[in-house]
Enzyme design. Sequence first.
Site, PDB file in Angstrom:
ATOM      1  N   LYS A   1      -2.881  -1.756 148.824  1.00  0.00           N
ATOM      2  CA  LYS A   1      -2.544  -2.296 147.494  1.00  0.00           C
ATOM      3  C   LYS A   1      -2.588  -1.213 146.423  1.00  0.00           C
ATOM      4  CE  LYS A   1      -6.068  -5.141 147.491  1.00  0.00           C
ATOM      5  NZ  LYS A   1      -6.631  -4.790 148.799  1.00  0.00           N
TER       6      LYS A   1
ATOM      7  N   ARG B   1      -8.950 -12.483 143.091  1.00  0.00           N
ATOM      8  CA  ARG B   1      -9.465 -12.451 144.461  1.00  0.00           C
ATOM      9  C   ARG B   1     -10.049 -13.796 144.870  1.00  0.00           C
ATOM     10  NH1 ARG B   1     -10.485  -6.551 144.794  1.00  0.00           N
ATOM     11  NH2 ARG B   1     -10.814  -6.045 146.975  1.00  0.00           N
TER      12      ARG B   1
ATOM     13  N   ARG C   1     -10.303   6.487 154.616  1.00  0.00           N
ATOM     14  CA  ARG C   1      -9.974   6.566 153.184  1.00  0.00           C
ATOM     15  C   ARG C   1     -10.896   7.569 152.491  1.00  0.00           C
ATOM     16  NH1 ARG C   1      -9.192   1.362 149.489  1.00  0.00           N
ATOM     17  NH2 ARG C   1     -11.223   0.729 150.289  1.00  0.00           N
TER      18      ARG C   1
ATOM     19  N   ARG D   1     -16.179   6.157 150.106  1.00  0.00           N
ATOM     20  CA  ARG D   1     -16.891   5.132 149.347  1.00  0.00           C
ATOM     21  C   ARG D   1     -17.985   4.482 150.197  1.00  0.00           C
ATOM     22  NH1 ARG D   1     -12.088   1.519 146.983  1.00  0.00           N
ATOM     23  NH2 ARG D   1     -13.567  -0.074 147.540  1.00  0.00           N
TER      24      ARG D   1
ATOM     25  N   ARG E   1     -16.559  -7.322 154.219  1.00  0.00           N
ATOM     26  CA  ARG E   1     -15.510  -7.473 153.202  1.00  0.00           C
ATOM     27  C   ARG E   1     -14.295  -8.198 153.760  1.00  0.00           C
ATOM     28  NH1 ARG E   1     -14.664  -1.595 151.270  1.00  0.00           N
ATOM     29  NH2 ARG E   1     -13.137  -2.485 149.854  1.00  0.00           N
TER      30      ARG E   1
HETATM   31  P1  ADP Z   1      -6.393  -1.120 149.082  1.00  0.00           P
HETATM   32  O1  ADP Z   1      -6.198  -0.785 147.633  1.00  0.00           O
HETATM   33  O2  ADP Z   1      -5.572  -2.295 149.530  1.00  0.00           O
HETATM   34  O3  ADP Z   1      -7.829  -1.287 149.443  1.00  0.00           O
HETATM   35  P2  ADP Z   1      -5.604   1.647 149.612  1.00  0.00           P
HETATM   36  O4  ADP Z   1      -4.324   1.793 148.874  1.00  0.00           O
HETATM   37  O5  ADP Z   1      -6.800   2.273 149.034  1.00  0.00           O
HETATM   38  O6  ADP Z   1      -5.859   0.085 149.950  1.00  0.00           O
HETATM   39  O7  ADP Z   1      -5.380   2.184 151.088  1.00  0.00           O
HETATM   40  C1  ADP Z   1      -6.422   2.154 152.069  1.00  0.00           C
HETATM   41  C2  ADP Z   1      -6.356   3.422 152.919  1.00  0.00           C
HETATM   42  O8  ADP Z   1      -5.179   3.429 153.711  1.00  0.00           O
HETATM   43  C3  ADP Z   1      -6.317   4.702 152.099  1.00  0.00           C
HETATM   44  O9  ADP Z   1      -6.996   5.704 152.834  1.00  0.00           O
HETATM   45  C4  ADP Z   1      -4.829   5.018 152.014  1.00  0.00           C
HETATM   46  O10 ADP Z   1      -4.606   6.404 151.821  1.00  0.00           O
HETATM   47  C5  ADP Z   1      -4.327   4.542 153.351  1.00  0.00           C
HETATM   48  N1  ADP Z   1      -2.967   4.000 153.313  1.00  0.00           N
HETATM   49  C6  ADP Z   1      -2.350   3.327 152.312  1.00  0.00           C
HETATM   50  N2  ADP Z   1      -1.088   2.964 152.654  1.00  0.00           N
HETATM   51  C7  ADP Z   1      -0.912   3.406 153.928  1.00  0.00           C
HETATM   52  C8  ADP Z   1       0.184   3.311 154.866  1.00  0.00           C
HETATM   53  N3  ADP Z   1       1.334   2.693 154.556  1.00  0.00           N
HETATM   54  N4  ADP Z   1       0.011   3.871 156.079  1.00  0.00           N
HETATM   55  C9  ADP Z   1      -1.161   4.478 156.402  1.00  0.00           C
HETATM   56  N5  ADP Z   1      -2.224   4.586 155.578  1.00  0.00           N
HETATM   57  C10 ADP Z   1      -2.107   4.069 154.356  1.00  0.00           C
HETATM   58  P1  ADP Z   2     -10.240  -2.487 148.025  1.00  0.00           P
HETATM   59  O1  ADP Z   2      -9.153  -1.712 147.310  1.00  0.00           O
HETATM   60  O2  ADP Z   2     -10.710  -1.773 149.224  1.00  0.00           O
HETATM   61  O3  ADP Z   2      -9.866  -3.894 148.302  1.00  0.00           O
HETATM   62  P2  ADP Z   2     -11.467  -2.622 145.449  1.00  0.00           P
HETATM   63  O4  ADP Z   2     -11.572  -1.266 144.884  1.00  0.00           O
HETATM   64  O5  ADP Z   2     -10.330  -3.475 144.991  1.00  0.00           O
HETATM   65  O6  ADP Z   2     -11.460  -2.497 147.020  1.00  0.00           O
HETATM   66  O7  ADP Z   2     -12.799  -3.436 145.211  1.00  0.00           O
HETATM   67  C1  ADP Z   2     -14.054  -2.913 145.584  1.00  0.00           C
HETATM   68  C2  ADP Z   2     -15.112  -3.991 145.357  1.00  0.00           C
HETATM   69  O8  ADP Z   2     -15.155  -4.331 143.947  1.00  0.00           O
HETATM   70  C3  ADP Z   2     -14.883  -5.308 146.059  1.00  0.00           C
HETATM   71  O9  ADP Z   2     -15.372  -5.294 147.386  1.00  0.00           O
HETATM   72  C4  ADP Z   2     -15.665  -6.274 145.168  1.00  0.00           C
HETATM   73  O10 ADP Z   2     -17.065  -6.169 145.390  1.00  0.00           O
HETATM   74  C5  ADP Z   2     -15.401  -5.714 143.774  1.00  0.00           C
HETATM   75  N1  ADP Z   2     -14.222  -6.341 143.157  1.00  0.00           N
HETATM   76  C6  ADP Z   2     -13.047  -5.755 142.844  1.00  0.00           C
HETATM   77  N2  ADP Z   2     -12.189  -6.632 142.298  1.00  0.00           N
HETATM   78  C7  ADP Z   2     -12.837  -7.827 142.255  1.00  0.00           C
HETATM   79  C8  ADP Z   2     -12.487  -9.141 141.832  1.00  0.00           C
HETATM   80  N3  ADP Z   2     -11.280  -9.419 141.316  1.00  0.00           N
HETATM   81  N4  ADP Z   2     -13.423 -10.117 141.953  1.00  0.00           N
HETATM   82  C9  ADP Z   2     -14.629  -9.862 142.454  1.00  0.00           C
HETATM   83  N5  ADP Z   2     -15.017  -8.660 142.902  1.00  0.00           N
HETATM   84  C10 ADP Z   2     -14.138  -7.639 142.803  1.00  0.00           C
END
Ligand code: ADP
Ligand code: ADP
Length: 214
Positions: free
Chosen positions: A13, A88, A127, A160, A171
């Site tokens: 995302k 969420r 990541r 992280r 999660r």
């Molecule tokens: P989210 O915001 O949904 O948690 P991230 O954008 O941080 O996800 O991506 C999670 C991990 O996967 C990161 O290490 C990112 O660099 C990697 N990643 C994102 N998109 C892709 C893809 N299309 N193919 C492989 N790895 C990806």
């Molecule tokens: P990811 O990209 O891997 O999904 P985020 O960076 O979006 O992780 O979120 C990290 C953490 O921050 C989540 O696991 C949660 O604890 C908190 N968080 C982020 N966004 C929200 C939300 N909209 N509601 C509740 N908790 C949140």
Amino acid sequence: MKIIMLGAPGAGKGTQAKMLADKYAIPHISTGDIFRANIKNGTELGKKAKEYMDQGLLVPDELTCDLVVDRVKQEDCKNGYILDGFPRTIPQAECLDAALTEMGEKIDFAVNVEVPDENIVNRMSGRRACVACGATYHIVHIPTKVEGICDRCGKELILRDDDKPETVTKRLNVYHEQTQPLIEYYTKKGVLVEVDGTKDMNDVFNAIVEILGK
Ligand code: ADP
Ligand code: ADP
Ligand code: ZN
């Protein structure tokens, strides 16, 4: 254009939201980034949020909704924005809808980035994040030019705390229980679109742009 990014933790995302924000010249609003900035700055909100984030739990809706509603009312959101990691929960979505209705606005697209659970642990353990500028990389799929150093700002990258495998499993469960119901919620509103998130980063991006418009 007002866009919501949906998908499991690690689905990509954030990666897509940043690229879309550049393309459409609208702000990228990540609640995770906002919480991490608050933790880094030692604010009250940061202290409270950290307790939940470290356990892989969601930060309570009361601490999250107003924050986002205030943010989307700011001047730079007039032409749209990309919400990444919010809503969420169903109550968060309802709270956003109520605020938007009051403003005479609505969400245009909720983009669901689909990635099966099997791929998620690998995504998260690989990541690497830049705490300084918010950029994210993957040690295998999206490597930096210099290992451990952010391409964008030159600062050091971290794994992280909440990306360690124990927390990732938790999660994922939280995602299925509390966030996945939003797919039906936005389908009913007629704004849900889906893309295959297992493809290469640029292919996923092109698929989204194809749907949202050039
Ligand atoms: P989210 O915001 O949904 O948690 P991230 O954008 O941080 O996800 O991506 C999670 C991990 O996967 C990161 O290490 C990112 O660099 C990697 N990643 C994102 N998109 C892709 C893809 N299309 N193919 C492989 N790895 C990806
Ligand atoms: P990811 O990209 O891997 O999904 P985020 O960076 O979006 O992780 O979120 C990290 C953490 O921050 C989540 O696991 C949660 O604890 C908190 N968080 C982020 N966004 C929200 C939300 N909209 N509601 C509740 N908790 C949140
Ligand atoms: Zn950086």
